[in-house]
Design a protein around this motif. Structure first.
Motif, PDB file in Angstrom:
ATOM      1  N   THR A 138       0.827  -1.199   0.000  1.00  0.00           N
ATOM      2  CA  THR A 138       0.000   0.000   0.000  1.00  0.00           C
ATOM      3  C   THR A 138       0.868   1.259   0.000  1.00  0.00           C
ATOM      4  O   THR A 138       1.895   1.325   0.676  1.00  0.00           O
ATOM      5  CB  THR A 138      -0.919   0.018   1.236  1.00  0.00           C
ATOM      6  OG1 THR A 138      -1.727  -1.154   1.240  1.00  0.00           O
ATOM      7  CG2 THR A 138      -1.810   1.239   1.233  1.00  0.00           C
ATOM      8  N   TYR A 178      -2.103  11.822  11.433  1.00  0.00           N
ATOM      9  CA  TYR A 178      -2.152  10.404  11.089  1.00  0.00           C
ATOM     10  C   TYR A 178      -2.696   9.594  12.261  1.00  0.00           C
ATOM     11  O   TYR A 178      -2.389   9.873  13.421  1.00  0.00           O
ATOM     12  CB  TYR A 178      -0.756   9.863  10.742  1.00  0.00           C
ATOM     13  CG  TYR A 178      -0.113  10.523   9.555  1.00  0.00           C
ATOM     14  CD1 TYR A 178      -0.661  10.388   8.284  1.00  0.00           C
ATOM     15  CD2 TYR A 178       1.050  11.282   9.697  1.00  0.00           C
ATOM     16  CE1 TYR A 178      -0.063  10.986   7.179  1.00  0.00           C
ATOM     17  CE2 TYR A 178       1.646  11.888   8.609  1.00  0.00           C
ATOM     18  CZ  TYR A 178       1.080  11.739   7.350  1.00  0.00           C
ATOM     19  OH  TYR A 178       1.658  12.345   6.264  1.00  0.00           O
ATOM     20  N   LYS A 216     -10.772   0.056  11.059  1.00  0.00           N
ATOM     21  CA  LYS A 216      -9.844   0.594  10.059  1.00  0.00           C
ATOM     22  C   LYS A 216     -10.593   1.181   8.874  1.00  0.00           C
ATOM     23  O   LYS A 216     -10.249   2.253   8.367  1.00  0.00           O
ATOM     24  CB  LYS A 216      -8.886  -0.506   9.600  1.00  0.00           C
ATOM     25  CG  LYS A 216      -7.920  -0.972  10.673  1.00  0.00           C
ATOM     26  CD  LYS A 216      -7.020  -2.091  10.164  1.00  0.00           C
ATOM     27  CE  LYS A 216      -6.081  -2.580  11.252  1.00  0.00           C
ATOM     28  NZ  LYS A 216      -5.181  -3.677  10.776  1.00  0.00           N
ATOM     29  N   VAL A 217     -11.630   0.475   8.423  1.00  0.00           N
ATOM     30  CA  VAL A 217     -12.434   0.971   7.300  1.00  0.00           C
ATOM     31  C   VAL A 217     -13.105   2.301   7.673  1.00  0.00           C
ATOM     32  O   VAL A 217     -13.111   3.258   6.891  1.00  0.00           O
ATOM     33  CB  VAL A 217     -13.481  -0.073   6.888  1.00  0.00           C
ATOM     34  CG1 VAL A 217     -14.472   0.517   5.891  1.00  0.00           C
ATOM     35  CG2 VAL A 217     -12.798  -1.301   6.276  1.00  0.00           C
ATOM     36  N   GLU A 237     -10.511   5.068   7.773  1.00  0.00           N
ATOM     37  CA  GLU A 237     -10.088   5.451   6.419  1.00  0.00           C
ATOM     38  C   GLU A 237     -11.159   6.299   5.755  1.00  0.00           C
ATOM     39  O   GLU A 237     -10.849   7.275   5.052  1.00  0.00           O
ATOM     40  CB  GLU A 237      -9.796   4.184   5.605  1.00  0.00           C
ATOM     41  CG  GLU A 237      -9.019   4.448   4.313  1.00  0.00           C
ATOM     42  CD  GLU A 237      -9.927   4.846   3.156  1.00  0.00           C
ATOM     43  OE1 GLU A 237      -9.422   5.482   2.205  1.00  0.00           O
ATOM     44  OE2 GLU A 237     -11.135   4.519   3.191  1.00  0.00           O
ATOM     45  N   HIS A 238     -12.417   5.953   5.977  1.00  0.00           N
ATOM     46  CA  HIS A 238     -13.517   6.725   5.398  1.00  0.00           C
ATOM     47  C   HIS A 238     -13.522   8.152   5.962  1.00  0.00           C
ATOM     48  O   HIS A 238     -13.783   9.115   5.232  1.00  0.00           O
ATOM     49  CB  HIS A 238     -14.849   6.036   5.694  1.00  0.00           C
ATOM     50  CG  HIS A 238     -16.031   6.746   5.129  1.00  0.00           C
ATOM     51  ND1 HIS A 238     -16.351   6.732   3.784  1.00  0.00           N
ATOM     52  CD2 HIS A 238     -16.986   7.518   5.738  1.00  0.00           C
ATOM     53  CE1 HIS A 238     -17.437   7.462   3.588  1.00  0.00           C
ATOM     54  NE2 HIS A 238     -17.845   7.942   4.751  1.00  0.00           N
ATOM     55  N   GLY A 262      -9.340   9.560   5.393  1.00  0.00           N
ATOM     56  CA  GLY A 262      -8.655   9.404   4.114  1.00  0.00           C
ATOM     57  C   GLY A 262      -7.235   8.922   4.304  1.00  0.00           C
ATOM     58  O   GLY A 262      -6.984   7.948   5.029  1.00  0.00           O
ATOM     59  N   GLU A 263      -6.284   9.612   3.668  1.00  0.00           N
ATOM     60  CA  GLU A 263      -4.878   9.204   3.757  1.00  0.00           C
ATOM     61  C   GLU A 263      -4.298   9.416   5.146  1.00  0.00           C
ATOM     62  O   GLU A 263      -3.179   8.981   5.423  1.00  0.00           O
ATOM     63  CB  GLU A 263      -4.055   9.963   2.718  1.00  0.00           C
ATOM     64  CG  GLU A 263      -4.427   9.593   1.288  1.00  0.00           C
ATOM     65  CD  GLU A 263      -3.598  10.328   0.257  1.00  0.00           C
ATOM     66  OE1 GLU A 263      -2.799  11.210   0.662  1.00  0.00           O
ATOM     67  OE2 GLU A 263      -3.737  10.036  -0.941  1.00  0.00           O
ATOM     68  N   CYS A 302      -5.424   7.910   7.670  1.00  0.00           N
ATOM     69  CA  CYS A 302      -5.445   6.572   8.272  1.00  0.00           C
ATOM     70  C   CYS A 302      -4.419   5.727   7.545  1.00  0.00           C
ATOM     71  O   CYS A 302      -4.561   5.462   6.348  1.00  0.00           O
ATOM     72  CB  CYS A 302      -6.837   5.961   8.148  1.00  0.00           C
ATOM     73  SG  CYS A 302      -6.944   4.267   8.773  1.00  0.00           S
ATOM     74  N   VAL A 303      -3.371   5.318   8.252  1.00  0.00           N
ATOM     75  CA  VAL A 303      -2.226   4.657   7.619  1.00  0.00           C
ATOM     76  C   VAL A 303      -2.206   3.178   7.989  1.00  0.00           C
ATOM     77  O   VAL A 303      -2.221   2.834   9.184  1.00  0.00           O
ATOM     78  CB  VAL A 303      -0.904   5.323   8.055  1.00  0.00           C
ATOM     79  CG1 VAL A 303       0.272   4.678   7.324  1.00  0.00           C
ATOM     80  CG2 VAL A 303      -0.946   6.821   7.781  1.00  0.00           C
ATOM     81  N   PRO A 304      -2.146   2.280   6.991  1.00  0.00           N
ATOM     82  CA  PRO A 304      -2.122   0.835   7.270  1.00  0.00           C
ATOM     83  C   PRO A 304      -0.726   0.357   7.659  1.00  0.00           C
ATOM     84  O   PRO A 304      -0.046  -0.342   6.896  1.00  0.00           O
ATOM     85  CB  PRO A 304      -2.573   0.229   5.934  1.00  0.00           C
ATOM     86  CG  PRO A 304      -2.058   1.199   4.914  1.00  0.00           C
ATOM     87  CD  PRO A 304      -2.166   2.558   5.542  1.00  0.00           C
TER      88      PRO A 304
END
Length: 369
Positions: A25, A318, A330-331, A334-335, A338-339, A341-343
């Motif tokens: 990612t 972040y 996590k979903v 991220e919603h 956006g960016e 939220c870092v995996p």
């Protein structure tokens, strides 16, 4: 009065244990994937036929249900840096493999901070101390420097004093399992660790890292680890609040707080509120397990995300939901972010550099209702 900590000029984090491995990612600036580090920095083996660097999977990191982060802090840009280990993962093998894979200079690690007494965070302590002891022995035996000039400080193991005899999980009051025993103070000392117990907040790493005391439980919907029990006086008793849990915070110049919450049994909202109330500084990064994975905690996801994305102002740059955060959380993050939220996962390195010009414009955060 805010904690007596110093503004950090440079922070480097290497995730040594996490449930997740993330290789592909796209990551924000300052984040580096594990594979890139191996291929560009770790002197990878070369194929004897083609001469190409090999993706040496046999010696790359492995994931495990737990958390561990190596934290390097530098207060002065030209000064000495300090290495601190925050948690050690669940057992002896993952921490050993990943320390070797990421080429951690074991002899330089000055302190292990244990977030709380659960074996998915404490299980690698003894393995790590043994590896560090053997590393120092190997270095001392191979050097020509006189012994009196070649010494390393012992590793401090920073613990909450309330070590349980045993902890388990009993949903609906029925015990289904017990966690592995945490290491004892005696076992830690036998491997050269220096035990320090702290119930109150305190600064370590030359004042660069704040280790919290017990976290105030103020948020109504954050009700601890449901079904948690503790063995006391020959019986299992409910213990959902896990009051020995602690977080760590680092204040980076011009950026704000980087908060490590390994499991968030206290609730990540409570953790962030406590840090903001103590430091009066914006939050740059929230890292670790948010403990929102199990079905009985699903109803906490929406208000938690709303707090991080909307009620905390400014919102964190972040959020790194790791370990026990769960897919749905996590979903949702991220919603909302956006960016932002870092995996993140095992083997990823994060570098945060201070910005002294921006430091002049930082302002105290606010928390909306």
């Amino acid at each position: 009065m805010p904690p007596l900590t110093k503004l950090v000029d440079k922070l480097t984090i290497t995730f040594l244990v996490d449930n997740n491995i993330e290789w592909f990612t796209q990551l924000p600036p300052g984040f580096t994937h594990e594979v890139k580090q191996h291929l560009t920095e770790h002197d990878p083996p070369l194929d004897p036929v083609t001469g190409a660097p090999l993706l040496d999977f046999e010696n790359y990191c492995c994931g495990a249900h737990g958390f561990s982060a190596l934290i390097e802090t530098q207060v002065d840009g030209n000064g000495e840096s300090h290495l601190t280990l925050f948690d050690t993962g669940p057992e002896s093998r993952s921490i050993a493999r990943n320390v070797a894979s990421m080429e951690v200079p074991l002899e330089r690690v000055e302190r292990i901070i244990l977030s709380h007494w659960h074996s998915d965070h404490s299980g690698g302590i003894l393995s790590f101390l043994g590896l560090r002891r053997d590393c120092i022995k190997d270095i001392s035996e191979s050097t020509t420097i006189p012994t009196e000039e070649f010494t390393y400080a012992p590793c401090v193991v920073d613990l909450h004093p309330d070590r349980p005899i045993a902890r388990g999980i009993a949903p609906n009051g029925k015990l289904i399992g017990q966690l592995n025993p945490d290491p004892t103070f005696e076992e830690i000392k036998a491997l050269g660790g220096v035990v320090e117990t702290h119930k109150e907040g305190h600064a370590v790493a030359d004042g660069a890292i704040w280790v919290s005391g017990e976290i105030p439980r103020a948020t109504e919907y954050e009700q601890g680890l449901l079904g948690a029990v503790r063995f006391v006086n020959k019986e299992w008793v409910p213990e959902e609040h896990i009051m020995d849990e602690r977080y760590a915070a680092i204040d980076v110049a011009g950026k704000g707080l980087v908060i490590f919450s390994a499991c968030s049994h206290a609730g990540i909202v409570n953790v962030v509120k406590d840090a903001v109330n103590k430091f009066k500084r914006p939050v740059h990064m929230v890292i670790g397990g948010l403990h929102l994975a199990t079905p009985d905690l699903t109803d906490r996801i929406a208000p938690t995300v709303d707090f991080l994305a909307n009620k905390l102002r400014p919102a964190p740059t972040y959020v790194l939901p790791m370990h026990c955060s769960g897919f749905k959380a996590k979903v949702a993050l991220e919603h909302a972010l956006g960016e932002g939220c870092v995996p993140a996962g095992t083997g990823i390195r994060v570098e945060v550099s201070g910005d002294w010009k921006a430091e002049k414009t930082l302002f105290a955060p606010t928390i909306g209702t």
